[in-house]
Design a protein around this motif. Structure first.
Motif, PDB file in Angstrom:
ATOM      1  N   PRO A  70       0.800  -1.229   0.000  1.00 34.12           N
ATOM      2  CA  PRO A  70       0.000   0.000   0.000  1.00 34.12           C
ATOM      3  C   PRO A  70       0.834   1.281   0.000  1.00 34.12           C
ATOM      4  O   PRO A  70       0.292   2.368  -0.209  1.00 34.12           O
ATOM      5  N   GLY A  91      -5.667  -0.552   1.106  1.00 39.88           N
ATOM      6  CA  GLY A  91      -5.717  -1.577   2.147  1.00 39.88           C
ATOM      7  C   GLY A  91      -7.061  -2.274   2.150  1.00 39.88           C
ATOM      8  O   GLY A  91      -7.699  -2.439   1.106  1.00 39.88           O
ATOM      9  N   ASP A  92      -7.500  -2.693   3.327  1.00 40.73           N
ATOM     10  CA  ASP A  92      -8.775  -3.400   3.455  1.00 40.73           C
ATOM     11  C   ASP A  92      -9.945  -2.423   3.294  1.00 40.73           C
ATOM     12  O   ASP A  92      -9.830  -1.234   3.592  1.00 40.73           O
ATOM     13  N   ARG A 113      -9.997  -7.406   0.498  1.00 37.93           N
ATOM     14  CA  ARG A 113      -8.754  -6.897  -0.072  1.00 37.93           C
ATOM     15  C   ARG A 113      -8.477  -7.594  -1.392  1.00 37.93           C
ATOM     16  O   ARG A 113      -8.876  -8.738  -1.600  1.00 37.93           O
ATOM     17  N   GLU A 173      -7.144   1.646   8.677  1.00 40.10           N
ATOM     18  CA  GLU A 173      -7.339   2.328   7.393  1.00 40.10           C
ATOM     19  C   GLU A 173      -6.251   3.358   7.109  1.00 40.10           C
ATOM     20  O   GLU A 173      -6.395   4.199   6.222  1.00 40.10           O
ATOM     21  N   ALA A 184      -3.368   3.213   5.633  1.00 35.69           N
ATOM     22  CA  ALA A 184      -2.828   3.219   4.268  1.00 35.69           C
ATOM     23  C   ALA A 184      -3.728   4.022   3.330  1.00 35.69           C
ATOM     24  O   ALA A 184      -3.240   4.752   2.455  1.00 35.69           O
ATOM     25  N   ASP A 185      -5.038   3.909   3.505  1.00 33.87           N
ATOM     26  CA  ASP A 185      -5.948   4.664   2.644  1.00 33.87           C
ATOM     27  C   ASP A 185      -6.015   6.133   3.038  1.00 33.87           C
ATOM     28  O   ASP A 185      -6.231   7.001   2.171  1.00 33.87           O
TER      29      ASP A 185
END
Length: 677
Positions: A68, A270-271, A317, A373, A375-376
């Protein structure tokens, strides 16, 4: 075992010879890179290998997923996060990591390095040079190019052996009563594995298709697809082309809405959950109410995978190669900018929602969610910095509590500075970002910058909350180096305003209580700390409340009530442990050590000082250079040495160091007040 290895999401087939070879390489060499094309199973092999040998590393096995990450400047900070090194000093993240790892013997696994080859190579070189006990296992589509690197090229599975076993297992997962006793079916299965070159991900994608077709139909369809490509492109497809072809073939067999959702969801770093998929994936021919059904179809086809994302949460993911294909398709559709904008503004809205709820009962839930979260959040900020600087400034300022309360001072300072540089003039979001930058500087020990920005915030404030926040930053910046009288003169006028329960008021109140304590006005400090603690407890707030408990412990200790001080210190530590506040844990351990030593338990006090030292190493500068914190620890050490003697003190201290922060905290909290009391 110590470490953070993720759970394996599916069964592991074969690779016994590769595992043995990799085990031997890691025993003899300090840097091993598993290389191979996308989908060949590098990450799965590295995870299984690391789990098999984790007993060899007394300081744990630590997994860092790099797929990510897009900003190379955050690489060292990302690795530090995995180790739990939340350094809050002015050192670089690389310097902090090198310092922390100097006497450690861990295995570091860097997964998916190919898009950060140069940065990974440089960081690994620095770490290996300064940390003689460190071993690094990396996965990458290409070698890192370091002199000490040993490359382990990973081949696909043997098509008639392990690949066929994998296909049969995934096939029976899709169709539980499927049998391969029939010779024609067994031959068709072998043909599928041969066509796919034994590449595990390609085999798994093919196996998922058996919900729709028989094995024989799958072999015929797959064969014709590959034969066409062989005629029009190359006679013998290289393995990376085989993988692209297998994904492309799987993509073609999806329904149009499935392809559309695949492309749109590829923007997630990410997720993501169903709500996120609906927010980003809906639009045009795909209404929000239809996203759940289409997402379920992508899960059935192994395009999207579901896993336990932490704290009981399940997330979805895409694997890197699947995501890459989706991003290319999104570009073909002409939706890249629109979907990236939608993603960024979704996380900007989440930042504001979390900011509004941070001081309430959902604080811990927000902490867990935003960590998952993160990474997002980074991806969204990067996009806004490039496309909408004013929105980036707004989002970076709204995330002040992530930077300040969740141990990301260095990262927050960098994002805030970039956002302010992108919007140099006046604007509606500047004040919040300047204040957040100042608090990051304050907690890093950059008191000159913090005082300058505190004065700027105070001058520019036009609303009561802004005045309170500015006063906190300015007052704390003169309090920390040792001027509590001047701090009170700054804080008191701001606190005369009635703004209710707000971040600015709580922070100002905390700073005032600390100033009273530093002036020796312990009874006043304790009375105000009780009021603040009760206000926070009534609203379910934990982060600020724990610091009120800290002042209550300091006051009780100064008033010669060490048992009461220990109880308050344990209450503080219980709250800080929930939110992983390393700085709060470090000062709390020092204080608890003083309290138990004052009760005559010098051995326990020495042990806690050892645990505290390990925690301070993750924070950076010991006691942050604050005179009162340094004096407290030194006083405790003198008393414990006097009670025990140097040899017994050193032995107990070393036991605390060896226990580490998590183990030491467990011991420290025994007999303490429960976190919710």
């Amino acid at each position: 075992m110590v470490g953070n290895l993720p759970a394996e999401s599916t069964s592991f087939i074969g690779r016994s010879a590769e595992l043995t070879s990799l085990d031997g390489l890691l025993e003899r060499h300090r840097l091993v890179t598993v290389t191979g094309p996308g989908g060949v199973g590098k990450s799965r092999l590295a995870l299984r290998a690391a789990r098999r040998i984790e007993h060899r590393y007394p300081d744990g096995v630590w997994w860092v997923e790099l797929s990510p990450l897009r900003d190379r400047t955050l690489l060292a900070a990302t690795v530090a996060d995995a180790f739990g090194v939340t350094d809050q000093s002015l050192r670089t993240a690389c310097e902090a990591l090198c310092s922390w790892l100097t006497d450690k013997r861990p295995l570091l696994v860097l997964d998916t390095c190919e898009h950060l080859i140069s940065a990974c190579g440089h960081l690994i070189g620095e770490l290996l040079q300064t940390s003689p006990g460190l071993t690094v296992l990396a996965t990458s589509r290409q070698r890192l190019g370091r002199p000490q690197e040993r490359v382990f090229p990973l081949e696909p599975l043997p098509v008639s052996g392990e690949a066929l076993a994998l296909f049969k297992e995934r096939a029976t997962e899709a169709v539980p009563h499927l049998s391969f006793d029939d010779p024609a079916r067994a031959a068709a299965a072998a043909d599928v594995c041969r066509r796919l070159d034994g590449i595990p991900l390609a085999v798994e994608l093919a196996g998922a298709r058996l919900r729709l077709w028989s094995v024989e139909q799958l072999a015929v369809r797959l064969g014709s697809r590959f034969d066409v490509l062989a005629d029009t492109r190359v006679a013998a497809l290289p393995r990376h082309q085989t993988m692209r072809t297998a994904i492309g073939w799987s993509h073609e067999l999806c329904e149009p809405l499935e392809r559309l959702l695949w492309a749109r969801l590829s923007v997630f770093a990410g997720d993501f959950d169903l709500t996120a998929a609906q927010d980003i994936g809906a639009g045009g021919p795909l209404p929000a109410c239809g996203v759940e059904q289409v997402l379920a179809a992508l899960i059935d086809k192994s395009v999207v995978r579901t896993r336990l994302a932490g704290s009981g949460r399940f997330g979805h993911r895409m694997l890197d190669t699947i995501r890459e294909y989706g991003l290319r398709w999104l570009d073909e559709l002409g939706e890249s900018q629109e979907v990236a904008d939608r993603h960024a503004h979704r996380f900007r809205a989440i930042a504001h929602e979390a900011d509004a709820a941070w001081l309430g009962p959902a604080q811990l839930d927000w902490y867990v969610r935003l960590e998952a979260e993160h990474a997002d959040l980074r991806t969204a900020l990067e996009h806004l910095l490039a496309t909408d600087p004013e929105a980036a400034l707004d989002m970076a300022g709204a995330l002040w509590f992530v930077w300040v309360c969740c141990g990301r001072l260095r990262e927050g300072r960098a994002y805030l500075q970039r956002a302010l540089d992108g919007c140099p003039g006046p604007g509606p979001h500047r004040a919040a970002a300047v204040w957040a930058l100042g608090v990051c500087a304050l907690l890093q020990g950059d008191l000159v910058m913090a005082q300058r920005l505190g004065e700027e915030c105070s001058r520019a404030a036009t609303a009561p909350e802004q005045r309170l926040r500015g006063a906190y930053l300015y007052g704390a910046s003169v309090l920390m180096p040792g001027d509590p009288g001047r701090a009170l003169a700054i804080l008191d006028p701001a606190l005369a305003q009635d703004t209710g329960f707000s971040a600015g008021r709580i922070l100002c109140t905390l700073a005032r209580i600390y100033a009273l304590s530093n002036l020796g006005r312990y009874t006043e400090a304790a009375a105000e700390a009780v009021q603040l603690r009760d206000q926070c407890a009534a609203r379910g707030e934990r982060w600020m409340r724990a610091y009120a408990d800290y002042v209550l412990a300091v006051s009780a200790l100064a008033l010669d009530r060490p048992a009461e001080a220990a109880a308050h210190a344990r209450a503080m530590l219980a709250g800080k442990r929930l939110l992983h506040d390393s700085f709060g844990i470090a000062i709390g351990l020092d204080l608890l050590a003083c309290a138990v030593t004052s009760q005559g338990a010098g051995e326990d006090g020495a042990m806690l000082l050892g645990v505290g030292q390990e925690c301070w190493r993750t924070v950076g500068k010991a006691q942050m250079g604050a005179p009162e914190l340094t004096a407290l620890r030194e006083r405790c050490e003198r008393r414990a040495r006097a009670a025990l003697g140097d040899d017994a003190y050193d032995s107990a201290f070393d036991r605390g160091v060896a226990a580490g922060v998590d183990g030491g905290l467990t011991v420290a909290l025994k007999g303490g007040l429960p976190a919710g009391s």
